[in-house]
Design an enzyme around this catalytic site. Structure first.
Site, PDB file in Angstrom:
ATOM      1  N   HIS A   1      95.423 -18.692 -69.158  1.00 29.07           N
ATOM      2  CA  HIS A   1      96.312 -19.738 -68.648  1.00 29.07           C
ATOM      3  C   HIS A   1      95.566 -21.027 -68.313  1.00 29.07           C
ATOM      4  CE1 HIS A   1      95.151 -18.363 -64.612  1.00 29.07           C
ATOM      5  NE2 HIS A   1      95.674 -19.466 -64.133  1.00 29.07           N
TER       6      HIS A   1
ATOM      7  N   HIS B   1      88.276 -17.698 -68.230  1.00 28.59           N
ATOM      8  CA  HIS B   1      88.492 -19.099 -67.836  1.00 28.59           C
ATOM      9  C   HIS B   1      87.199 -19.937 -67.871  1.00 28.59           C
ATOM     10  CE1 HIS B   1      92.189 -17.361 -66.713  1.00 28.59           C
ATOM     11  NE2 HIS B   1      91.931 -17.076 -65.460  1.00 28.59           N
TER      12      HIS B   1
ATOM     13  N   ARG C   1     111.042   0.237 -65.873  1.00 23.81           N
ATOM     14  CA  ARG C   1     111.540   1.539 -65.434  1.00 23.81           C
ATOM     15  C   ARG C   1     112.303   1.361 -64.124  1.00 23.81           C
ATOM     16  NH1 ARG C   1     106.969   5.841 -65.448  1.00 23.81           N
ATOM     17  NH2 ARG C   1     106.429   4.563 -63.674  1.00 23.81           N
TER      18      ARG C   1
ATOM     19  N   LYS D   1      96.504 -25.635 -68.723  1.00 25.84           N
ATOM     20  CA  LYS D   1      96.489 -26.650 -67.667  1.00 25.84           C
ATOM     21  C   LYS D   1      96.242 -28.030 -68.273  1.00 25.84           C
ATOM     22  CE  LYS D   1      94.723 -23.486 -64.125  1.00 25.84           C
ATOM     23  NZ  LYS D   1      95.534 -23.444 -62.922  1.00 25.84           N
TER      24      LYS D   1
HETATM   25  C1  BG6 Z   1      93.675 -15.294 -62.752  1.00 26.01           C
HETATM   26  C2  BG6 Z   1      92.782 -14.327 -62.017  1.00 26.01           C
HETATM   27  O1  BG6 Z   1      93.403 -15.266 -64.120  1.00 26.01           O
HETATM   28  O2  BG6 Z   1      93.470 -16.603 -62.258  1.00 26.01           O
HETATM   29  C3  BG6 Z   1      93.021 -14.406 -60.533  1.00 26.01           C
HETATM   30  O3  BG6 Z   1      93.041 -13.010 -62.475  1.00 26.01           O
HETATM   31  C4  BG6 Z   1      92.938 -15.834 -60.036  1.00 26.01           C
HETATM   32  O4  BG6 Z   1      92.111 -13.573 -59.829  1.00 26.01           O
HETATM   33  C5  BG6 Z   1      93.797 -16.749 -60.897  1.00 26.01           C
HETATM   34  O5  BG6 Z   1      93.376 -15.867 -58.698  1.00 26.01           O
HETATM   35  C6  BG6 Z   1      93.626 -18.192 -60.507  1.00 26.01           C
HETATM   36  O6  BG6 Z   1      94.491 -18.998 -61.229  1.00 26.01           O
HETATM   37  P1  BG6 Z   1      94.792 -20.484 -60.786  1.00 26.01           P
HETATM   38  O7  BG6 Z   1      95.634 -21.031 -61.880  1.00 26.01           O
HETATM   39  O8  BG6 Z   1      95.485 -20.399 -59.463  1.00 26.01           O
HETATM   40  O9  BG6 Z   1      93.465 -21.165 -60.662  1.00 26.01           O
END
Ligand code: BG6
Length: 514
Positions: free
Chosen positions: A205, A267, A68, A209
């Site tokens: 994510h 995670h 937006r 890694k």
């Molecule tokens: C995210 C969380 O999924 O992962 C964040 O929502 C966190 O709170 C982040 O800071 C950390 O990611 P990384 O890759 O820096 O360990």
């Protein structure tokens, strides 16, 4: 012996199953929702550029932003440019940028604006014609889950979710996948009513890694770890994800969510599943997910959640030589908020391999330093043929998978201290990515975005894993809610609240100081 025949179809040098070959995405485009957000700016757009720079995107690749904002294509192009300049991993190359920029488009509009989605559909169709994207589109929903339903419905209404013959449409969703089991199911139903299961890519994510994928390499490519990876030899496992940063500008997302939902649900449980799972039949998505799900289904919570879990909230303190404010003083945090910024839990895995081996998971913001690691701590030798004093300073053997930073693996074991006396002390043997490989590690998002464009699902959790993870977390959250009271305070820059140390002490153990 007959030599192996080399035919056009079966040339061992060109075997399509050879996972060492670079994988380049076929013709496609990506539509990004949430382009004004932090994630898009710091991670997603730079990852797209890094992929382009590595030659892994198709020539006509196009990136469409939707938001937006009263922007033209060039305005959005400038945003992407700035984010690439600031956050890309690989060096900036003018020619790569120029090629990428040719495919950048912007569609202004709100999520409930039919006309904007019709315009998006027209833009996607134009790109197919002008740039040969083949009608293949990945929709990246980097938006709050509250907007998932509207966007999915719009994608369906405008026909965007339906691929034409021979092309594909995929959707990428970012956590949080709900805030409990029920909301996760609702969310899944919404997405599932528009996209078939194999077109849905859920991003955790951590799975992107390198060091996390290395857990499987270490375990299953070697002979020396797996025979001792069980309750005969392992005393316990500690999985730590510590951050030194506070919540920064993310109060809007974080407050009311907290550390357990933000990090343990996804995670840390994924890291635990990879550490504990049996060898998969193959690394195909189906086999991998199956083994991870078996671990998650076998998880048992502590009987007494008051002593088997701990939660804390950071108070003001010092970090990296700077004075920092406490969580309650952070911008946007509700007055008197009871959100935890630290969470620890003991979990058991009821399988023959792991019975009696606790897995301790902890995460927190504003802790002593940034480190994520999995420490598999071994039992003490049943007998030590030394005088007591010789082994007074000997700890327990450990295999530590260092996820970040200083990526690598450490083995800790006892060795003789030089000299005429007999004394054994801990030493460590180190593998470090930086020292052993010349190749640098891609960012998690590069790998995951590429896999979405290639349609390769192994690194994406499926809904069943998300459900199983909420089944583990829901009773903990309910317990914390029922018990009421605020989380224990811990000073910024320390290693969490005393209740977390107490949790370990009660079991006769202590947290590692990473
Ligand atoms: C995210 C969380 O999924 O992962 C964040 O929502 C966190 O709170 C982040 O800071 C950390 O990611 P990384 O890759 O820096 O360990």
């Amino acid at each position: 012996m007959t030599p192996a025949r080399v035919t056009a179809d079966h040339n061992p040098l060109r075997d399509p199953r050879d996972k060492r070959l670079p994988r380049i995405a076929g013709p496609c485009s990506m539509v990004m929702f949430g382009v004004t957000g932090d994630l898009a700016r710091k991670k997603l757009m730079p990852a797209v550029y890094d992929l382009a720079n590595r030659g892994l995107l198709p020539p006509g690749f196009s990136l469409v932003g939707f938001a937006r904002r009263d922007w033209e294509d060039q305005d959005f192009g400038k945003i992407v440019y700035e984010s690439v300049k600031e956050h890309a991993r690989t060096p900036f190359r003018e020619d790569v940028w120029r090629t990428l920029a040719e495919g950048i488009r912007f569609v202004p509009g709100a999520f409930d604006d039919d006309a904007a989605f019709d315009l998006l559909a027209a833009t996607v169709a134009d790109l197919e014609e002008q740039r040969g994207t083949g009608g293949n589109v990945a929709f990246y929903l980097s938006i709050p889950p509250g907007s998932f339903a509207t966007v999915c419905q719009q994608l369906e209404r405008s026909g965007l979710s339906t691929p034409s013959e021979g092309s594909w449409r995929r959707v990428v969703i970012e956590k949080p996948f709900g805030h409990d089991l029920e909301s996760a199911r609702e969310l899944n139903d919404i997405v599932g009513s528009v996209f078939p299961a194999d077109a849905v890519f859920r991003i955790d994510h951590y799975l992107g890694k390198e060091t996390v994928q290395n857990i499987l390499a270490v375990r299953f490519a070697n002979m020396m770890f797996e025979p001792v990876w069980n309750n005969r030899y392992v005393d316990h496992v500690q999985i730590t994800m510590a951050e030194d940063i506070g919540i920064g500008g993310r109060a809007g997302y974080y407050d009311g969510i907290g550390a357990a939902r933000d990090v343990i649900q996804n995670h840390l449980l994924q890291l635990m599943a990879l550490t504990a799972m049996e060898e998969p039949v193959s690394f195909d998505a189906h086999h991998l997910r199956l083994e991870k799900e078996k671990v998650l289904s076998a998880v048992r919570l502590p009987e007494d959640l008051s002593t088997g879990t701990a939660r804390g909230q950071y108070a003001a303190g010092w970090q990296g030589g700077e004075e920092v404010v406490g969580y309650l003083e952070e911008d946007g945090v509700a007055a008197g908020s009871g959100t935890e910024t630290y969470a620890a839990v003991r979990l058991d895995v009821d399988t023959r391999r792991w019975a009696g081996v606790p897995f301790y998971l902890r995460t927190g913001k504003r802790l002593g330093k940034r480190v994520t690691e999995i420490a598999v701590v071994f039992r003490r030798a049943p007998h030590l043929p030394f005088t007591d004093t010789a082994t007074e300073e000997l700890g327990q053997n450990a295999v530590v998978i260092r996820v970040q930073p200083d990526e690598g693996v450490t083995l800790r074991f006892g060795a003789k201290v030089p000299g005429a006396q007999m004394e054994v002390r801990d030493v460590s043997m180190d593998f470090g990515y930086g020292r052993s490989f010349t190749e640098s590690s891609p960012e998690a998002y590069e790998r995951l975005i590429l896999d979405v464009l290639l349609g390769e699902p192994p690194l994406f959790p499926r809904h069943e894993e998300v459900e199983l993870s909420w089944r583990i977390l829901d009773p903990i959250e309910e317990h914390w809610g029922r018990r009421g009271g605020d989380p224990d305070q811990y000073e910024a820059g320390t290693w969490g609240p005393p209740s977390a140390d107490e949790l370990m002490r009660r079991d006769g153990r202590e947290w590692r100081l990473p």
